[in-house]
Design a protein around this motif. Structure first.
Motif, mmCIF file in Angstrom:
data_model
loop_
_atom_site.group_PDB
_atom_site.id
_atom_site.type_symbol
_atom_site.label_atom_id
_atom_site.label_comp_id
_atom_site.label_asym_id
_atom_site.label_seq_id
_atom_site.Cartn_x
_atom_site.Cartn_y
_atom_site.Cartn_z
ATOM 1 N N CYS A 2 44.662 26.223 -21.570
ATOM 2 C CA CYS A 2 45.671 27.290 -21.607
ATOM 3 C C CYS A 2 46.557 27.171 -22.838
ATOM 4 C CB CYS A 2 46.509 27.255 -20.333
ATOM 5 S SG CYS A 2 45.579 27.743 -18.849
ATOM 6 N N ARG B 190 52.448 24.283 -15.663
ATOM 7 C CA ARG B 190 52.171 23.974 -14.259
ATOM 8 C C ARG B 190 52.120 22.468 -14.021
ATOM 9 N NH1 ARG B 190 47.000 27.094 -12.197
ATOM 10 N NH2 ARG B 190 47.252 25.511 -10.574
ATOM 11 N N HIS C 69 43.017 21.860 -17.667
ATOM 12 C CA HIS C 69 43.530 23.234 -17.505
ATOM 13 C C HIS C 69 44.685 23.472 -18.480
ATOM 14 C CE1 HIS C 69 44.605 26.943 -15.327
ATOM 15 N NE2 HIS C 69 45.859 26.562 -15.543
ATOM 16 N N GLN D 3 51.140 28.937 -17.340
ATOM 17 C CA GLN D 3 50.016 28.058 -17.001
ATOM 18 C C GLN D 3 50.110 26.717 -17.719
ATOM 19 O OE1 GLN D 3 47.556 28.573 -14.647
ATOM 20 N NE2 GLN D 3 48.903 30.291 -14.124
#
Length: 205
Positions: free
Chosen positions: A147, A136, A143, A133
């Protein structure tokens, strides 16, 4: 007996091998000798890894209900296989420590070494997928940041569990701690214990 780092290494190899094809139906190709402790740990983590991805699949909003039921049943079988495998791991520990006599006043450990390894195996999966994650390209900076923070916590937990496992084995070997193996008594898969199953059988359905 393997150290925590050696166990982590086996788990990581299983996870890496699975993701070569990243397919829940890919056959396991255990690289360790049959009957070895490493082979058992590899098999254990492979079960966890396949189940991790089955849990992802079953949560697809557009999954066909019939496919969902079959996957749920497959997860149930996997859970039973996981439990059976953990108990086989505990058999290794029982044999390894069979000549160790706990000291008077030795403290009882509420968790067996094998169930601690179970948590360590799943932790390695969390680390692998949380790291994914953080890498990404289609995710927002927020995000990625969240993460990354979660990954840091997981890595701290990995260190803590490493110490807990190694210290547990050392304490058991020295007689300072002891543990008991209570076999799991799962009822829902047993046709003699689950009323939905034994009533159906009794009624000839």
């Amino acid at each position: 007996m393997l150290s925590a780092d050696q166990c982590y290494k086996v788990f990581q190899q299983s996870i890496d091998d699975y993701h070569v094809h990243d397919n829940v139906d890919a056959p396991i190709k255990n690289p360790f000798p049959d009957g070895s402790f490493e082979a058992l740990l590899y098999h254990k983590n492979w079960i966890d890894t396949v189940q991790w991805h089955l849990e992802d699949i079953i949560r697809k909003p557009d999954i066909n209900p019939y496919d969902g039921i079959e996957i749920k049943r497959r997860i149930d079988r996997s859970n039973q296989d996981r439990t059976d495998t953990v108990e086989k791991v505990d058999d290794h520990f029982l044999e390894h420590f069979r000549n160790v006599k706990p000291k008077p006043g030795a403290r009882m450990n509420s968790e067996t070494p094998a169930w601690l390894l179970d948590r360590m195996s799943i932790l390695m999966l969390k680390i692998y997928h949380m790291k994914e994650q953080t890498e990404r390209k289609d995710a927002s900076p927020d995000h990625i940041a969240r993460c990354t923070q979660k990954l840091s916590v997981l890595l701290e937990q990995k260190n803590d569990m490493r110490a807990a496992y190694d210290e547990l084995l050392e304490d058991v070997l020295n007689g300072n701690r002891k543990f008991k193996v209570y076999r799991q008594m799962k009822m829902y898969n047993d046709t003699s214990l689950n009323p939905m199953l034994y009533n159906q059988k009794k009624n000839g359905q």
